[in-house]
Scaffold this motif. Structure first.
Motif: not given
Length: 896
Positions: A787-808
């Motif tokens: 299982a892909p347990a325990g992954n932490q994605i936090l305190h990041n700063l995103y600049v996204m192109i319109h229509g694109k996802k931060t996470i897929n």
């Protein structure tokens, strides 16, 4: 007596060693002492041998290389085991080249000869005939041509004889040039050796002596070269001598060139041919064929009238002892210019030809003068725009003959037809693109298929920078990669002859290499195994068959710093430390410039390849790589302040940073790096800046800047990864990609992961105290481990192109905070940075306010990444200063 006592006393106290300097010059003599600049040795081999002299071995030794080219006669092997260091360096920072090759004087290369090269000339384009030169290597004392071997997909290439002009590599003649062609069909299925294709130029290929192919045959992440057994030009079919690694599939290149649109399920199945004389068609190749110059319609015609048989030969040089030709011409890129060289009267033997363009009337006037006191000939060309046909009419009125020359350009198919008539009652000669020797007819045809690539074919020696070597005759054909495609006496031409240039024997210690260029090595530039206390600094290492510098096994306290490494199949390979005890290697790779690597093979030709424990990789600049920038295995490595861009440009499913398929690779840190412009150009899965493949776990990735990548980073089913305090700026696709590929606990990589887990003492006190989450896996069942347990994605700063996802997320089941905890991140805009288009990601406006509240640090400054000091030998104008250290402080506009 007192003298003996003093010596004994000094020995007991371990008195410091003396210093010895050994001088080596290409103009020296090995019978000299080598102890001063007036009596230098000639070879580094002799200096190496003197290290064991009784008067030298217990001293600190400097082998001082004096200015010039030091050509090694064989691999330079060191077995040094003494306590005091030996340093090989340039003397007083002079320009020094240590080579694994031999120089061939440029005047040894001759234009093609109709008697000696008639078969080769039948494969060479008209343009090539003016540029391609040849030398018989046996005539210059070279008989070791090496041999073509399979390369690609994590193999370590030993190159055959290669050619370099002024330090720049030529490439084996190939087609399509820097491109690929689709496989059309596979008659015998995936595991067969036969495939078809769409190309009509293969009539030449069946006449080649040793054609090869290179491609991504099934996956766009697995390249492989293969030898051709047979070319059937009627069926447009190639049969290989053996199956490729993963088999064959039909091709997935798009006709519009937007290959990247085809994703994971539509990849691979494309190739190029090489080692063909007929494809020697660009200035950077060594082999021969024809090229269609689309921007200007150029026809070169060199004709010699052989009165006895009335045949025109296409020549590039006539016997200078009999006649001399001068060509004076001017090229206007907007028009078509014809160069014509003809001989009529052997008693005179000289023609001057001048060309002038009168643009206002679209006419060419060509004045040629044979005998200024007697005859003047006028040549008039008129351009008929309505039918795009050029007529060139030249008339020479003599007592016995009239010559007419007609040229027609059919632009719809870009084919030139040339008709020459000599004495209408006797002979007509057609020039299209192939010499049919039995009837003395030349055909000149040039076809360009942009969608399609074959190599090591004489018929594909069709551009500057290409070469071809006929291994049966020893004749080397080159089209020089010089600005004008010619060779001058000052041009430096080298061929590589030995495999690894410098070899350090197992367990060697206390050696330093600094401040010179090492080049033209068929395998490694420098290779060592289990070396200790080795330093490589301010070197330029280039034109190698595989990695420039390699230290494998358990290397300790090895440093590679301030080096310039390029035009290799890999930059630096280093390993060391003890994984079972987690003992640090003490190795460091820093302040290097590594670029344009993977010039023959792609997959596995990494900028830096790292394994073992606690290797420090910092402040390096890597770019323009066909596959991965940094590939690592092992534990506790630190990757920081590196600047990496433009990787993975010849492959897919790739990362600028890349690792995977082992749960025990714990404790690795990626921080303060600037990673940008890693994008996909070919069919297949995404290209990422950081690729954590096949359940790679426990990576700490923090405080990096990611910009303009296809995908900034992925987590391929791994556990316990931490992504924090990063800037994720404008990904072309989604910013992050995550999946749970191992969640079922069976199939896929589960077997190899479990095997590797059991191979490490991950539950003992050393490992358990350092990696408690890994030790806890001993009590889990297979499904829980996967299982892909325990992954932490936090305190990041995103600049996204319109229509694109931060996470897929791949699958709804993955959208689980126990698997991927994506919290406390911030969405920003371009205006929240000072000047990102100029590499300045300093925060301002709303992002700065958020950062202050979230304790988010200012992103790493551009002047902190990449080399901090001049790199390369000092003769590079005291080293090359670190690049791109100035960035804009101008803001992008007001806050909004």
């Amino acid at each position: 007596m007192w003298f003996t006592i003093v010596l004994l006393f000094n020995a007991i106290l371990g008195s410091s060693a003396g210093t010895v300097h050994l001088y080596v010059s290409p103009t020296g003599s090995d019978s000299n002492s080598g102890l001063d600049t007036s009596h230098p040795l000639k070879t580094i081999h002799k200096a190496r041998d003197k290290l064991e002299d009784a008067s030298i071995k217990d001293n600190e030794v400097y082998i001082e290389l004096m200015q010039g080219y030091h050509d090694l006669s064989s691999t330079l092997t060191f077995t040094h085991q003494h306590p005091y260091p030996v340093t090989i360096r340039s003397y007083q920072h002079q320009e020094v080249h240590v080579t694994g090759g031999k120089r061939i004087a440029s005047n040894q290369f001759k234009y093609l000869d109709t008697k000696q090269d008639s078969a080769a000339m039948s494969l060479i384009s008209a343009r090539g005939l003016l540029k391609v030169r040849r030398v018989n290597l046996k005539d210059v004392g070279i008989t070791d041509f090496g041999r073509l071997e399979k390369f690609g997909f994590y193999s370590r290439r030993t190159a055959p004889l290669e050619v370099f002009i002024n330090g720049k590599p030529l490439r084996l003649a190939e087609w399509p040039d820097n491109n690929f062609i689709n496989i059309k069909s596979i008659p015998n299925g995936r595991n067969g050796t036969t495939f078809t294709y769409n190309a009509t130029r293969d009539a030449f290929w069946s006449r080649e002596k040793d054609p090869w192919v290179y491609g991504f045959w099934y996956w766009s992440w697995a390249d492989h070269s293969a030898q051709v057994k047979k070319v059937d030009s009627k069926a447009h079919e190639i049969t290989l001598t053996a199956p490729t690694h993963y088999g064959l599939r039909t091709g997935n290149l798009r006709s519009d060139g937007r290959h990247y649109i085809n994703g994971y399920s539509h990849q691979g199945g494309y190739f190029r041919v090489f080692n063909m004389l007929s494809e020697l068609d660009q200035p950077l190749k060594y082999n021969l064929l024809s090229e269609l110059v689309q921007s200007v319609s150029i026809i070169y015609m060199l004709s010699e009238l052989d009165h006895s048989v009335s045949i025109f030969y296409i020549l590039s040089e006539l016997d200078q002892s009999v006649r001399t030709f001068y060509i004076l011409s001017e090229l206007d890129q907007l028009v078509s210019i014809f160069y014509m060289l003809s001989e009529l009267d052997k008693s005179v033997s000289i023609f001057y030809m001048l060309s002038e363009l009168d643009q206002s009337v679209s006419m060419f006037y060509m004045l040629s003068e044979l005998d200024q006191s007697v005859s003047i000939f006028y040549m008039l060309s008129e351009l008929d725009h309505s039918v795009s046909i050029f007529y060139i009419l030249s008339e020479l009125d003599q007592s016995v003959r009239t010559f007419y020359i007609l040229s027609e350009l059919d632009q719809s198919v870009s084919i030139f037809y040339m008709l020459s008539e000599l004495d209408q009652s006797v002979n007509i000669f057609y020039m299209l693109s192939e010499l049919d020797q039995s009837v003395s007819i030349f055909y000149m045809l040039s076809e360009l298929d942009q969608s399609v690539s074959i190599f090591y074919m004489l018929s594909e020696l069709d551009q500057s920078g290409e070469y071809y070597l006929d291994r049966t005759t020893g004749i080397l054909y080159i089209w020089p990669n010089t600005p004008k495609g010619d060779l001058k006496d000052t041009d430096v031409v080298y061929v590589s002859l030995i495999n690894s240039c410098i070899s350090l024997s197992n367990g060697i210690k206390n050696m330093n290499f600094e401040d010179f260029t090492l080049e033209a090595c068929r395998h490694y530039g420098i290779e060592a195994q289990n070396g200790h206390n080795l330093k490589f600094s301010n070197l330029e290492v280039k034109n190698t068959g595989t990695y420039g510098i390699s230290c494998s096994g358990d290397c300790r306290s090895v440093s590679v710093s301030k080096c310039e490494i390029h035009d290799s199949d890999g930059g630096i390979k280093i390993s060391g430390g003890n994984r079972k005890t987690l003992t640090s290697s003490g190795n460091i790779v820093e302040d290097n410039h590594i670029h344009h690597f993977g010039r023959a093979s792609a997959v596995g030709s990494n900028g830096i390849s790292v394994s073992g424990v606690n290797n420090i990789i910092k402040n390096n600049h890597m770019h323009h790589c066909t596959y991965t920038g940094i590939y690592w295995t092992g534990n506790d490595h630190v990757f920081e302040y590196n600047h990496i861009h433009d990787c993975c440009y010849n492959s897919t499913d790739c990362g600028a940073f890349m690792t995977g398929r082992d749960w025990t690779f714990r404790g690795n840190i990626i921080r303060y790096n600037y990673l940008h412009d890693h994008v996909r150009y070919w069919p297949g899965a995404e290209v990422r800046a950081v690729m954590l493949d096949d359940q790679m776990s426990s990576i700490t990735m923090e405080k990096n800047i990611f910009a303009h990548n296809e995908v900034h980073a992925n987590i391929g089913g791994g556990r316990d990864n931490i992504f924090s305090y990063n800037v994720f700026y404008e990904s072309r696709s989604h910013a992050l990609d995550v999946d749970g590929r191992g969640h079922a606990g069976t199939g896929g990589n589960s077997g190899s992961l479990d095997t590797k887990l059991k191979a490490m003492p991950y539950t003992n006190s050393v490992w358990a105290s350092k990696y408690p989450k890994l030790a806890a896996m001993a009590k889990m069942d297979a499904k829980s481990r996967g299982a892909p347990a325990g992954n932490q994605i936090l305190h990041n700063l995103y600049v996204m192109i319109h229509g694109k996802k931060t996470i897929n997320y791949h699958g709804s089941f993955v959208m689980n905070t126990g698997y991927f905890n994506h919290v406390d991140n911030h969405a920003a805009s371009k205006s929240d940075f000072v000047s990102p288009e100029h590499n300045n990601f300093e925060l301002r406006c709303q992002a700065k306010d958020w950062a202050n509240k979230a304790n988010f640090p200012q992103p790493v400054s551009y002047d902190k990444v990449g080399p901090r000091y001049p790199y390369g030998p000092r003769y590079f104008n005291k080293g090359i200063s670190p690049v791109n250290k100035v960035y804009s402080s101008i803001t992008t506009g007001s806050c909004h």
